[in-house]
Design a protein around this motif. Structure first.
Motif, short mmCIF file in Angstrom:
data_model
loop_
_atom_site.label_atom_id
_atom_site.label_comp_id
_atom_site.label_asym_id
_atom_site.label_seq_id
_atom_site.Cartn_x
_atom_site.Cartn_y
_atom_site.Cartn_z
N TRP A 160 0.95 -1.21 -0.22
CA TRP A 160 -0.37 0.35 -0.76
C TRP A 160 1.02 1.30 0.12
O TRP A 160 0.71 2.30 -0.28
N LEU A 161 2.30 0.77 0.71
CA LEU A 161 2.98 2.32 1.16
C LEU A 161 3.47 2.90 -0.55
O LEU A 161 3.52 3.47 -0.74
N PHE A 162 3.83 1.36 -1.22
CA PHE A 162 5.30 1.65 -2.14
C PHE A 162 3.73 1.63 -3.40
O PHE A 162 4.93 1.31 -4.25
N ASP A 163 3.02 1.37 -3.80
CA ASP A 163 2.54 0.49 -4.72
C ASP A 163 2.79 1.51 -5.50
O ASP A 163 2.46 0.98 -7.14
N LYS A 164 2.89 2.50 -6.23
CA LYS A 164 2.95 3.61 -7.15
C LYS A 164 4.13 3.56 -7.57
O LYS A 164 5.32 3.71 -8.36
N GLU A 165 5.88 3.19 -6.92
CA GLU A 165 6.71 3.39 -7.23
C GLU A 165 7.11 1.36 -7.40
O GLU A 165 7.71 1.19 -8.39
N LEU A 167 4.68 -0.26 -9.16
CA LEU A 167 4.28 -0.43 -10.45
C LEU A 167 5.38 0.22 -11.40
O LEU A 167 5.00 -0.37 -12.29
N ALA A 168 5.86 1.49 -10.98
CA ALA A 168 6.83 2.39 -11.90
C ALA A 168 7.97 1.81 -12.03
O ALA A 168 7.88 0.86 -13.38
N LEU A 181 13.49 7.64 -8.40
CA LEU A 181 13.26 6.45 -7.86
C LEU A 181 14.58 5.71 -7.85
O LEU A 181 15.31 5.56 -8.61
#
Lengths: 285, 251
Positions: A160-165, A167-168, A181
């Protein structure tokens, strides 16, 4: 013990066998482990980390050997060994420019060897060895259930905390790096989450078969999912269906539980692949 | 003259012992639309990667926005060469474009309405707004290329770096992409790398020819057949390079 119970009192309906505490624990373990499996499995499949996950799992056997030698709970050895394997393989292949499959192969075999040597050095017979290689979901104690639940919460929180990272780096690692990043650190973090999932799965299907539950539910889920989060949810659902169906079949037919779960998963995977291939051909023309 | 956005000074890059870029000096100023032409393997992509901080030069210097490359990620929009990634990845066009906002977000910050609005604007600019929720694998080559341009735009960059944006699209879509770039150059400085010598001269303000070393062509000049043949080591189309929108001439 368990086979004699099964023969004397073969149940006709599901709730029957839930009267036994070990069966209730097995069910809980199946469902709780499926949560981690679905979430982390999605990353394993889209990033093609199946082989590295296998390497982490087999290296963890060294941890089991260490626990036997020191007389500790096997999970106490698996956790540091699998985390060390994740970071070691990750750093060797990403920083030291060693081919990833070479690094995986070295860790895989070295971990197994350390396990074999330490078990050999331990006086007496190692009674539960087989269950760590091939899983025994019917002997999950309450303390392990709590540990599995704790690891589930940790994995969900991290994703949940790192979801966008995450995914990227999964979709386009180079672009993630350009965007500023810390991709190597994120990558290692993801490998560590895979290692923790391996720890959970060792109880259910054992070291040898971990890869199957990390990849099959997510791979099947992929054909029903338009985004990664749906793939995680469907994967978790499928993993629990496979585990419960396998558990039930192993109870009814008196089979090894871990292996039955994997066979159920593999059958669904094959059917989905065949059906999916047919569907794909139809839509192509 | 203002300070250049990109300044390369006697830049040399070696990859695996082979010289890829040799003594290259180049500056890109605000408002430029620079095309870097050259054969495959001529170091075009490497040059972009040096500007992005992905490849370290072996000698010489590069500054981007007056800083070391890689230090100004929020001000650069990068459009990589397509096909580098998995087309079956379960991700929508919108989610890909949102990644353009990454450089403006901190760790643990989630995408908010503002990010979605900027992403949608970028999709509108590239004409993909109606396909926002479409899975990436269901986009055509040209649509995917425009989605990657939208991703670069979503980060509101000042400088756009494009790597072969027309390499894998059909001729019709090529025109669409060049039209889009014509529109984008009004607000962005653009550096475009291509081996496409056909129509490029009509659109850009400067052309550089790159094959390990760099040859700069300023506005008004025609890049002659001799220069191009020297660059590519085989006969190619002449690139007519005019600032004004004159009818296109095939050599």
């Amino acid at each position: 013990m368990w086979s004699s119970i099964a023969k004397r009192k073969r149940p006709t309906a599901m709730p029957d066998f839930l009267h036994f505490e070990f069966m209730r624990n097995a069910f809980l373990a199946a469902i709780l482990s499926s949560v981690a499996c679905g979430i982390i499995g999605a990353y394993v499949v889209v990033r093609r980390l199946g082989f590295i996950s296998g390497g982490i799992a087999h290296t963890a056997f060294g941890g089991i050997g260490l626990s036997y030698y020191l007389g500790l709970n096997p999970l106490a050895g698996i956790i540091p060994f699998s985390l060390a394997a994740a970071i070691g393989i990750g750093l060797l292949s990403r920083k030291a420019k060693i081919a990833e499959d070479t690094a995986i192969g070295a860790f895989w075999a070295a971990g197994m060897s350390i396990g074999v040597i330490l078990i050999g050095l331990t006086p007496g017979y190692a009674p539960n060895l087989f269950s760590y290689l091939f899983g025994n979901i019917l002997t999950v104690p309450n303390s392990d259930l709590q540990l599995i639940m704790g690891l589930d919460v940790l994995i969900i929180a991290m994703v949940w905390l790192f979801d966008k990272e995450f995914l990227a780096i999964s979709f386009d690692e180079e672009y993630a790096r350009i965007s500023g990043l810390k991709t190597v650190a994120l990558d290692l973090l993801m490998l560590c989450l895979i290692a923790l999932t391996v720890v959970i799965m060792v109880r259910v299907v054992g070291i040898v078969m971990v890869i199957a539950l990390l990849t099959i539910p997510a791979a099947v889920a992929r054909s029903f999912s338009h985004n990664l989060y749906r793939m995680m949810a469907v994967g978790a659902l499928l993993a629990s269906l496979f585990s419960i169906a396998g558990l039930w079949l192993s109870w009814v037919f008196d089979l090894a539980s871990g292996a039955t779960i994997i066979v159920v998963a593999a059958l669904v995977f094959l059917l989905n692949a065949l059906f999916g291939a047919g569907k794909h051909r139809r839509t192509e023309c | 003259m203002t300070e250049p956005l990109i300044a390369c000074n006697r830049l040399c890059v070696e990859l695996g012992g082979a010289k890829v870029l040799d003594g290259l000096s180049l500056s890109v100023h605000e408002g430029d639309f620079l095309a870097v032409l050259g054969p495959n393997g001529g170091g075009k992509t490497t040059l972009l990667k040096v500007m992005l901080g992905l490849v370290k030069p072996s000698s010489g210097s590069v500054t981007v926005f007056g800083k070391e490359p890689g230090q100004a990620s929020g001000r650069i929009g990068y459009v990589p060469q397509r096909l580098d990634f998995d087309r079956t990845f379960p991700i929508s066009a919108m989610e890909v474009v949102l990644m353009g906002r990454l450089s403006r977000k901190k760790l643990f910050q989630r995408y908010v309405r503002e990010d979605r609005r900027k992403a949608l604007e970028a999709l509108e600019t590239t004409g993909l707004a109606s396909l926002a929720q479409r899975r990436i694998g269901a986009l055509s080559g040209g649509e995917l290329q425009r989605a990657l341009i939208a991703r670069a735009l979503a980060g509101e960059p000042e400088l756009l770096l494009l790597d072969e944006p027309t390499a894998s699209v059909d001729p019709d879509m090529k025109t669409t992409i060049y039209d889009l770039l014509d529109q984008l150059r009004k607000r962005h400085t653009i550096v475009l790398v291509t081996h496409d010598t056909g129509t490029i001269g009509r659109h850009v303000s400067r052309i550089a020819c790159l094959n390990c070393t760099l040859d700069m062509h300023e506005p008004g000049s025609t890049l002659g057949r001799a220069a191009l043949e020297k660059l590519y080591h085989f006969p190619v189309d002449v690139v007519e390079h005019r600032e004004t929108q004159t009818p296109h001439r095939h050599a």
